[in-house]
Design an enzyme around this catalytic site. Structure first.
Site, PDB file in Angstrom:
ATOM      1  N   ASP A 285       0.816  -1.208   0.000  1.00 26.03           N
ATOM      2  CA  ASP A 285       0.000   0.000   0.000  1.00 26.03           C
ATOM      3  C   ASP A 285       0.855   1.266   0.000  1.00 26.03           C
ATOM      4  OD1 ASP A 285      -2.358  -1.368  -0.101  1.00 26.03           O
ATOM      5  OD2 ASP A 285      -2.789  -1.240   2.040  1.00 26.03           O
TER       6      ASP A 285
ATOM      7  N   THR B 169      -9.170   1.551   6.892  1.00 28.87           N
ATOM      8  CA  THR B 169      -8.508   0.281   7.167  1.00 28.87           C
ATOM      9  C   THR B 169      -7.001   0.453   7.314  1.00 28.87           C
ATOM     10  OG1 THR B 169      -8.533  -0.138   4.775  1.00 28.87           O
ATOM     11  CG2 THR B 169     -10.257  -1.178   6.092  1.00 28.87           C
ATOM     12  N   ALA B 170      -6.541   1.702   7.440  1.00 29.70           N
ATOM     13  CA  ALA B 170      -5.115   1.971   7.580  1.00 29.70           C
ATOM     14  C   ALA B 170      -4.829   2.502   8.996  1.00 29.70           C
ATOM     15  CB  ALA B 170      -4.678   2.955   6.497  1.00 29.70           C
TER      16      ALA B 170
ATOM     17  N   PHE C 193      -7.749   2.647  11.435  1.00 27.92           N
ATOM     18  CA  PHE C 193      -8.112   1.318  11.949  1.00 27.92           C
ATOM     19  C   PHE C 193      -7.229   0.953  13.137  1.00 27.92           C
ATOM     20  CE2 PHE C 193      -7.347  -3.260  11.974  1.00 27.92           C
ATOM     21  CZ  PHE C 193      -8.625  -3.778  12.005  1.00 27.92           C
TER      22      PHE C 193
ATOM     23  N   ASP D 129      -1.945  12.058  21.962  1.00 26.96           N
ATOM     24  CA  ASP D 129      -0.777  11.821  21.119  1.00 26.96           C
ATOM     25  C   ASP D 129      -1.002  12.317  19.700  1.00 26.96           C
ATOM     26  OD1 ASP D 129       0.496  10.661  23.234  1.00 26.96           O
ATOM     27  OD2 ASP D 129       0.294   8.592  22.532  1.00 26.96           O
TER      28      ASP D 129
END
Length: 311
Positions: free
Chosen positions: A77, A192-193, A196, A181
């Site tokens: 990716d 989904t990166a 997630f 943070d």
């Protein structure tokens, strides 16, 4: 006069498997009568490994972005995100061949490489568009930096020792302030990166939405937020914060944030286009990429001709 077709090949040439795949794709394209296009850096690396690829063209030196038909991406990716950056501003779709681990954005696997190129040569694919983010950094109403993102824009603390205090906003209205943070602002594609990993929801890519996910927030209310595609999200570094911040766009482009900087994220008018060979439901991709346990599933309930239900 024969048709001139320009296909950009993007490979992670620092990895032997990706370098080998790049050479294989270029040779297949040349054998089919096409001239592959490479970025200047990858042109140098591939020709050093395979001098017979001399007919390849260089992006920006005789072939411009607007001339590209499609981008073949060989890697994970991260390589696809780099290819999206390279081809930004043109209509060429990206087709990823996964050489990494999860490869959520990839469409094919390494063992299908030759067949994938044949599908590309035959233009046997469909194209889907993914929304992207427009990102602005403001200091006292002055725009000091602009960029974009396909997956996410994240505001993070610059040093491990110090957290930062932020105010989060939706549509110009304050939601909350807290120490944290960082904060991730994501597209459905990016759900989904990083989003997630931070505990955000998985959002189907056909859903038009923006996500905001706090990172390790010291607050009672610091839940992930999902808002409409026309909304704006903002994260402001409070002046009293002891720590500096940094903006990351897709983990690739970065900008140091001074105190009182305000990062504003909206939907970008320029999507990223992805080429799909097997445009099945996202559910199947989710199960396959994450290796989700579905053993024992009996399927949906079906109704027979007499109106009864059967499993």
């Amino acid at each position: 006069m024969p048709e001139h077709r320009h296909l950009l090949v993007v490979a992670h040439t620092g990895r032997p498997d990706s370098l080998e795949a790049g050479i294989e794709v270029c040779r297949q394209l040349i054998a089919a009568g096409l001239t592959p296009v490479l970025s200047p850096d990858e042109h140098r690396d591939l020709l050093a490994a395979a001098p017979d690829l001399a007919p390849v063209a260089i992006l920006g030196e005789g072939v411009e972005k607007r001339q590209l038909e499609l981008v073949i991406v060989l890697g994970g990716d991260g390589t696809i995100l780099r290819a999206a950056e390279l081809s930004r501003g043109c209509d060429a779709p990206l087709l990823g061949v996964n050489l990494g681990h999860v490869g959520f954005l990839a469409e094919a696997e390494r063992e299908d490489l030759r067949a994938t190129v044949e599908r590309v040569l035959a233009r046997d694919y469909v194209v889907e568009e993914r929304m992207t983010l427009s990102v602005r950094v403001k200091v006292d109403e002055e725009v000091v930096y602009e960029t974009w993102a396909l997956n996410e824009a994240s505001v993070e603390k610059a040093s491990r020792e110090r957290s930062m205090e932020v105010a989060i906003e939706v549509d110009g209205r304050p939601i909350s302030t807290f120490g944290c943070d960082g904060v991730v602002m994501s597209t459905p594609t990016g759900s989904t990166a990083y989003s997630f990993s931070a505990g955000g929801p998985v959002v189907w890519p056909t859903v038009e939405a923006l996500l905001m996910v706090p990172l390790s927030a010291h607050a009672l209310f610091a839940r992930p937020l999902v808002v409409g595609p026309e909304s704006s999200l903002a994260v402001e570094l409070l002046r009293r914060t002891p720590g500096a911040g940094v903006l990351w766009a897709d983990g690739r482009r970065t900008f140091e944030l001074p105190p009182a900087a305000r990062v504003v994220v909206r939907r970008s008018p320029t999507p990223v286009r992805l080429a799909r060979l097997t445009p099945g439901p996202f559910t199947e991709r989710l199960v396959k990429k994450f290796g989700l346990p579905v053993a024992g599933w009996r399927g949906p309930i079906r109704h027979d001709a007499e109106g009864g239900a059967e499993a």
